[in-house]
Motif scaffolding. Sequence first.
Motif, short mmCIF file in Angstrom:
data_model
loop_
_atom_site.label_atom_id
_atom_site.label_comp_id
_atom_site.label_asym_id
_atom_site.label_seq_id
_atom_site.Cartn_x
_atom_site.Cartn_y
_atom_site.Cartn_z
N ALA A 58 0.84 -1.19 0.00
CA ALA A 58 0.00 0.00 0.00
C ALA A 58 0.88 1.24 0.00
N PRO A 59 0.48 2.28 -0.74
CA PRO A 59 1.29 3.50 -0.75
C PRO A 59 1.35 4.12 0.63
N ARG A 60 2.50 4.71 0.94
CA ARG A 60 2.67 5.33 2.25
C ARG A 60 1.77 6.56 2.36
N ARG A 61 1.03 6.64 3.44
CA ARG A 61 0.14 7.77 3.64
C ARG A 61 0.94 8.99 4.06
N ARG A 62 0.64 10.13 3.42
CA ARG A 62 1.32 11.36 3.79
C ARG A 62 0.88 11.81 5.17
N PRO A 63 1.79 12.26 6.01
CA PRO A 63 1.37 12.74 7.33
C PRO A 63 0.49 13.97 7.20
N PRO A 64 -0.42 14.19 8.14
CA PRO A 64 -1.25 15.40 8.10
C PRO A 64 -0.38 16.65 7.97
N THR A 65 -0.68 17.46 6.96
CA THR A 65 0.18 18.60 6.63
C THR A 65 -0.65 19.86 6.45
N LEU A 66 -0.18 20.93 7.07
CA LEU A 66 -0.76 22.26 6.89
C LEU A 66 0.30 23.17 6.28
N LEU A 67 -0.10 24.04 5.36
CA LEU A 67 0.79 25.08 4.87
C LEU A 67 0.12 26.41 5.18
N ILE A 68 0.62 27.08 6.22
CA ILE A 68 -0.03 28.26 6.78
C ILE A 68 0.79 29.48 6.38
N ILE A 69 0.16 30.38 5.61
CA ILE A 69 0.87 31.46 4.92
C ILE A 69 0.47 32.81 5.52
N GLY A 70 1.45 33.68 5.69
CA GLY A 70 1.21 34.97 6.32
C GLY A 70 0.58 36.03 5.45
N PRO B 151 -20.69 20.33 8.13
CA PRO B 151 -20.17 19.22 7.33
C PRO B 151 -18.93 19.59 6.51
N LEU B 152 -18.87 20.82 6.00
CA LEU B 152 -17.67 21.22 5.26
C LEU B 152 -16.46 21.32 6.20
N GLY B 153 -16.69 21.83 7.40
CA GLY B 153 -15.61 21.86 8.38
C GLY B 153 -15.13 20.47 8.73
N ASP B 154 -16.08 19.54 8.89
CA ASP B 154 -15.72 18.15 9.18
C ASP B 154 -14.92 17.55 8.02
N ALA B 155 -15.31 17.91 6.78
CA ALA B 155 -14.59 17.40 5.61
C ALA B 155 -13.16 17.92 5.57
N LEU B 156 -12.94 19.15 6.01
CA LEU B 156 -11.58 19.68 6.09
C LEU B 156 -10.75 18.87 7.07
N HIS B 157 -11.34 18.50 8.19
CA HIS B 157 -10.62 17.68 9.17
C HIS B 157 -10.31 16.30 8.60
N ARG B 158 -11.26 15.71 7.88
CA ARG B 158 -11.00 14.39 7.28
C ARG B 158 -9.89 14.48 6.25
N ALA B 159 -9.92 15.53 5.44
CA ALA B 159 -8.89 15.70 4.42
C ALA B 159 -7.51 15.82 5.07
N HIS B 160 -7.44 16.60 6.13
CA HIS B 160 -6.18 16.77 6.85
C HIS B 160 -5.70 15.44 7.42
N ALA B 161 -6.61 14.68 8.00
CA ALA B 161 -6.23 13.41 8.64
C ALA B 161 -5.73 12.39 7.63
N ARG B 162 -6.26 12.41 6.41
CA ARG B 162 -5.84 11.41 5.42
C ARG B 162 -4.63 11.85 4.61
N GLY B 163 -4.13 13.07 4.86
CA GLY B 163 -2.88 13.48 4.23
C GLY B 163 -2.99 14.50 3.13
N ALA B 164 -4.21 14.99 2.83
CA ALA B 164 -4.31 16.11 1.90
C ALA B 164 -3.70 17.34 2.55
N VAL B 165 -2.99 18.15 1.78
CA VAL B 165 -2.42 19.36 2.35
C VAL B 165 -3.50 20.43 2.44
N ILE B 166 -3.60 21.07 3.60
CA ILE B 166 -4.53 22.18 3.79
C ILE B 166 -3.70 23.45 3.83
#
Length: 290
Positions: A8-20, A119-134
């Motif tokens: 199975a492909p390695r899951r990306r760790p939860p990642t945030l890119l927070i820009i000023g 529900p959209l906020g919950d979807a953001l949390h799910r995306a973060h948990a599965r490794g999508a970059v926020i």
Amino acid sequence: MASSTSPAPRRRPPTLLIIGGAEDRVGKATVLRRFVRLAGGKRARIVLIPTASSFQDEVVAAYTEVFTRLGAPEPTVVNPQDRLESQDQALVRLLDDATGIFMSGGSQLKLSQRFPGTPLGDALHRAHARGAVIGGTSAGASIMSQFMISMGDEGITPRQRHSQLSAGLGLLQGAIIDQHFAQRSRYGRLMSMVAASPSLIGIGIDEDTAIEVRDQRTFTVHGSGAVFVLDCRAATSDAPDARRGAPLMVSGAVVHSLPAGATFDLSEVRLVDFVEKHPDVAVALASAKA
């Protein structure tokens, strides 16, 4: 007999890119280039959220241009106009399929009203948990933390009750994020917040600068400015007693100034690595001293 099943492909760790805020879009675009890379490059599925902006059409056009120029496919737009639309399951499915989600600048109160607890906020949390970059810039950066500065005065001096906190998404726990930090002189308001709530770490991010946060634990700095970390856990302050508008007494706070190449441990609140990313600046300074 060896199994023919591929690992199975390695899951990306939860990642945030927070820009000023005010990130470069026309030059090297270092920060946005990093977002596109984290989202998957030419295979990215980017969702753009322009909700915070008062100029949403312009924001969509600008980020569509830069993301596609940097090699990503055209982003999909998710833009709820009220809290009811944030329950739309068609929009939720778009976030559930994304490899990168980017929130623009504008008014963080618009984001606070439409995303946390929906529900959209919950979807953001799910995306973060599965490794999508926020990713988020300016208002889109502030909303990442559990609590955010929704308004406040500018200036170097921390003053009592000159800032206001509102609910954020809580993608980053234990911190308060402020943006346009040096450019809009926001040191005072962030210091006043962490002096009053010393269990929280203050993170002030300059324009065209970002922190890449992995697994809620460490972040690395990218971009042309600096990130300031304010730590008041061992500080003494008169925040409980000061009158409204009075300058705050804060003694014993620890301040970290972190340019590109710095890696910082949020759980231990300390620098763990630094690789010089601006050698041209170092050479110029050395020449000036010669």
